[in-house]
Design an enzyme around this catalytic site. Structure first.
Site, short mmCIF file in Angstrom:
data_model
loop_
_atom_site.label_atom_id
_atom_site.label_comp_id
_atom_site.label_asym_id
_atom_site.label_seq_id
_atom_site.Cartn_x
_atom_site.Cartn_y
_atom_site.Cartn_z
N ARG A 197 42.28 33.93 33.29
CA ARG A 197 42.51 35.37 33.44
C ARG A 197 43.66 35.61 34.41
O ARG A 197 43.53 35.38 35.61
CB ARG A 197 41.26 36.09 33.95
CG ARG A 197 41.52 37.58 34.19
CD ARG A 197 40.27 38.45 34.27
NE ARG A 197 39.48 38.24 35.46
CZ ARG A 197 38.50 39.07 35.87
NH1 ARG A 197 38.22 40.15 35.15
NH2 ARG A 197 37.80 38.81 36.95
N ASP A 247 33.23 40.86 43.54
CA ASP A 247 34.67 40.63 43.48
C ASP A 247 35.37 41.93 43.85
O ASP A 247 34.76 42.84 44.43
CB ASP A 247 35.11 40.06 42.12
CG ASP A 247 34.97 41.05 40.97
OD1 ASP A 247 34.67 42.24 41.20
OD2 ASP A 247 35.18 40.62 39.82
#
Length: 527
Positions: free
Chosen positions: A160, A439
């Site tokens: 990613r 996150d």
């Protein structure tokens, strides 16, 4: 400086094997071709936000209605190693995490250079080193007397890159910064595409935070160009797009269409989706959400969003991936683990029953829990034949749920926001806080919700008005809480004071910053 390319970051041992002249020239070519388009699309995001701030509604785009109405087009079928994705593990790209994730028993590992990584120069380039070795199947580690190496069977690797909004300050092309997304994608693709193909896989990517089908078109053009530059066939690259913005949900069909030669799936990125909902409706007092803990996947607008993603994907032959339950195992606490595993199991049962083709976990200890659910409820490799009934309307996707707005919720936002930002400043992007894996979306929800509560003069259930004085007071209290827990390292290495400065500045600002990581990157990491 060479051919207009300048690297300003420190060249540590091994970095020269990633930052090679041909690899940097590859990234530079993509930058020169596509940077003007990226800039125009980022400007378009600001224009769209001004439209919403002026009181205009968000809806499905009229100009692309023919794409949504056409029942005949499909995406390219998935390659063999992306046909069964029932459990995917996610995490940052540090060496031990990469090995453990690939060995976890999950079908796929989403190696995150975005929200699960702090974008320091060292983290970004070391991540590329680790992913190169993982792609080659040679990654090993000796750490504290223990040896780590890959098992014979490993998860499929998916990278990613960073979102379109972040620059990479340490690579300049013709005096301009390159996009973090192109830096991450370009280096990974250049170094690893051929070796992944040789091992029976391919260059696979998760694409974050898309807000418009033209942003998907940009990625598709980049994929086509990159494949041509390395003399690879169209469709070698395969992408999964995270539907983690509210505008992106309204363009799920169009995103699939633009990437139809390269896309295999969409994913319900639930935490960033909540952040995007708040950001989109920042000026609308009728769209104020309750405490974060009350915004679960079962509240109507989130449940409708998940069904919309599954329905859209399966009509087009794409997989629909579920999101991540943030619970993680708690060491030496059987009672806490029982509760965590039960919460994860219920979340995965909901996803599998709705028709999702797989799900995310954040810890190797949860792979078995998720796997059991999908093995039981999804006996085949996927559920492409399951199409949830109904359709999603704009009202379905945008009506705010009721729920508590409490001082405890405000306090938790501040505590977690400070804890995450401090860890991010220390170079950590994925952080266990209060038995949850957090996150960057965590801090984004925390600070945008408090900003919106403040400007909307929200009165909490206990009678307190959310204003600057309340936020300042609770921030001071939570700094003291962190100081008592961290001890001697609070001032020396903790970064909590700096985190509080960032948090206060953003929450008390007149204008809502689109991403906290942009100004924070400039202040702390872009040097």
């Amino acid at each position: 400086m060479s051919n207009g390319i300048q690297i300003t970051g420190e060249m540590r041992p091994g970095f020269d094997t990633i930052l090679t002249e041909p690899a940097l020239a590859f990234v530079a070519q993509l930058h020169r071709m596509y940077e003007p388009t990226r800039r125009s699309l980022l400007n378009a995001r600001q224009q769209h936000q001004r439209w919403y701030d002026a009181g205009n509604s968000i809806d499905f785009a009229m100009e692309s209605s023919s794409v949504r109405a056409d029942p005949h087009w499909k995406v390219r079928p998935a390659p063999a190693d992306l046909t069964d994705r029932r459990v995917e593990i996610t995490g940052p790209c540090d060496r031990k995490m990469v090995i453990n994730a690939l060995n976890s028993g999950a079908q796929c590992f989403m190696a995150c250079l975005e929200d699960a990584s702090a974008p320091t120069w060292q983290v970004m380039v070391e991540g590329q080193v680790n992913l190169r070795d993982a792609a080659a199947g040679t990654i090993t580690l000796e750490d504290k007397g223990k040896s780590y190496k890959l098992n014979e069977t490993t998860a499929t690797l998916i990278a990613r890159p960073r979102g379109w909004h972040l620059d990479e300050a340490h690579m300049l092309v013709d005096g301009e910064r390159v996009a973090g997304a192109l830096f991450d994608f370009g280096l990974y693709f250049y170094h690893n595409a051929q070796r992944l193909i040789a091992r029976g896989s391919g260059p696979y990517f998760y694409l974050p935070k898309l807000e418009h089908y033209l942003e998907a078109r940009l990625w598709n053009n980049i994929f086509t160009t990159a494949q041509s530059m390395l003399d690879l066939p169209l469709g070698t690259i395969r992408a999964t797009v995270l539907i983690e913005t509210l505008p992106g949900a309204f363009m799920a069909d169009e995103i699939l269409y633009e990437l139809r030669d390269h896309i295999t799936a969409l994913n319900c990125g639930r935490w960033d989706y909540i952040f995007s909902y708040i950001k989109t409706f920042q000026a609308d007092p009728t769209k104020v959400l309750p405490d974060r803990s009350a915004v679960t996947m079962t509240v109507p607008f989130m449940a409708k969003y998940a069904a919309h993603v599954v329905r859209t994907c399966h009509k087009r032959g794409a997989h629909a991936m579920g999101g991540m339950s943030a619970f993680i195992p708690v060491k030496d606490d059987e009672e806490a683990n029982t509760k965590a595993f039960a919460a994860v199991r219920a979340d995965k049962e909901r996803e599998a029953s709705l028709g999702h083709d797989g799900t995310w976990v954040a810890h190797p200890g949860l792979v078995g829990v998720a796997r059991e659910v999908f093995d039981r409820l999804m006996p085949e490799a996927n559920q492409l034949g399951v199409i949830p009934e109904g359709t999603a309307t704009a009202a379905d996707l945008t009506t705010a749920p009721g729920g508590p707005k409490t001082l405890a919720g405000l306090t938790n936002n501040i505590n977690v926001g400070l804890g995450y930002i401090a860890a991010w400043l220390r170079g950590q992007g994925a952080v266990p806080l209060h038995n949850l894996m957090e996150d960057a979306a965590t801090a984004e929800i925390s600070r945008t919700q408090l900003w919106q509560w403040r400007v909307s003069d929200v009165v909490l259930d206990g009678g307190e008005t959310v204003d600057a004085a309340l936020i300042e007071r609770v921030t001071d209290e939570q700094l003291a809480v962190w100081k008592s827990q961290v001890g001697d390292n609070f001032f020396a290495t903790g970064k909590y004071t700096e985190a509080a400065e960032i948090f206060r500045t953003l929450v008390l600002a007149d204008r809502l910053e689109s991403f906290l990581t942009v100004p924070a990157y400039e202040h702390y990491f872009a040097k």
